[in-house]
Design an enzyme around this catalytic site. Structure first.
Site, PDB file in Angstrom:
ATOM      1  CG  LEU A 126      -1.862  -0.790   1.001  1.00 43.03           C
ATOM      2  CD1 LEU A 126      -3.187  -1.085   2.529  1.00 43.03           C
ATOM      3  CD2 LEU A 126      -2.777  -0.904   0.009  1.00 43.03           C
ATOM      4  CG  ASP A 127      -0.068   5.165  -2.173  1.00 41.37           C
ATOM      5  OD1 ASP A 127      -0.788   5.733  -1.022  1.00 41.37           O
ATOM      6  OD2 ASP A 127      -0.755   4.832  -3.072  1.00 41.37           O
ATOM      7  CE  LYS A 128       4.437  10.412   4.483  1.00 44.83           C
ATOM      8  NZ  LYS A 128       5.879  10.993   3.424  1.00 44.83           N
ATOM      9  CB  ALA A 129      -1.600   9.090   0.436  1.00 42.97           C
ATOM     10  CB  SER A 130      -2.897   3.851   0.354  1.00 38.04           C
ATOM     11  OG  SER A 130      -3.009   3.880  -0.801  1.00 38.04           O
TER      12      SER A 130
END
Length: 268
Positions: A126-130
């Site tokens: 999951l990317d940083k903002a997710s």
């Protein structure tokens, strides 16, 4: 006229017969099944002459071993099968999905301080903002099958956007949206709830393209305010608190194995 040479005979390497011991596998696969490392990492260790079987160094990555009897060591240390661990994390926003970040940013492993398991790895990213559901395991075969596009394991996301999405855009997400020359398609999409200025939608994917939902929304001129993964296959995040970790239950594991076809080849 040039004389034709007889075909060069090569020695064929054959896979063990079906009636061979069930535990007989290639050496890289053995290291993977023992939970020591991935097959790619195992091949590198073997090529570096760091792996020995029954006291003899093996440099052939296609060598076969019997897991029931072979004594496998790495750098002189005998390895044994680790207990299989399967965890879920409710990933908070702002963490990167890596063990060590060169920029010094907080990582998902900050949530796993109580789990001293050296080969515990995330299943996908999951990317940083997710936010939301992220699985961890030391079972490399389980992780590889779960991520294989052929298995079509769906992932469900709840997404907050900066407007009310109309029927046309919902339909576009499932029919396909082109972004940077790539066709991106959701398995399903629907509206969940809405306010005066923003709304939540549910998006289901069965593929793992990089930043897929964010890119689809960007192509529609829509800003993604929050993105939360709430389910993988039939496994739901539920009420797990933000930043909390728990082990998967046996029924949850069995359901995932059935979903991917692993139940038919499950380890003894």
């Amino acid at each position: 006229m040039r004389e034709r040479r007889p075909p060069h005979k090569t020695r064929e390497r054959t896979k063990p017969a079906d009636n061979a011991a069930a535990k007989r596998v290639t050496l890289p696969r053995a290291l993977s099944k023992l939970g020591y490392c991935s097959r790619t990492q195992a091949e590198r260790l073997i090529a570096e002459n760091r792996v020995a079987v029954d006291g003899r160094t093996v440099s052939d990555t296609s060598a076969w071993v019997d897991l029931a009897t072979a004594r496998i060591s790495i750098d002189g240390l005998v390895i044994a099968a680790e207990a299989r661990i399967y965890l879920m994390l409710n990933k908070p926003r702002g963490l990167v999905t890596t063990r060590h970040d060169p920029e010094g940013r907080p990582t998902v492993y900050d949530c796993l301080r109580d789990f001293d398991i050296p080969h515990l790895s995330p299943v996908g990213r999951l990317d940083k903002a997710s936010e939301g559901l992220l699985l961890f395991t030391n079972d490399t075969e389980f992780a590889q099958i779960l991520l294989d596009p052929v298995t079509h394991v769906t992932k469900t996301y709840h997404v907050q956007i900066d407007r009310i999405m109309d029927d046309e855009d919902i339909a576009a997400m499932t029919s396909g949206i082109r972004h940077d020359g790539e066709l991106l398609t959701a398995t399903a999409a629907r509206r969940l709830r809405q306010g005066d200025r923003n709304s939540w939608i549910e998006v289901e994917l069965d593929e793992g393209r990089n930043r897929q939902i964010r890119r689809m929304l960007e192509a529609l001129g829509t800003e993604c305010l929050r993105l939360v993964r709430v389910a993988i296959g039939g496994l739901e995040l539920g009420e797990l608190p933000k930043g909390a970790v728990r082990a998967l239950t046996e029924p949850e594991l069995q359901a995932l194995r059935r979903r991917t076809g692993m139940e038919r080849t499950r380890r003894n």
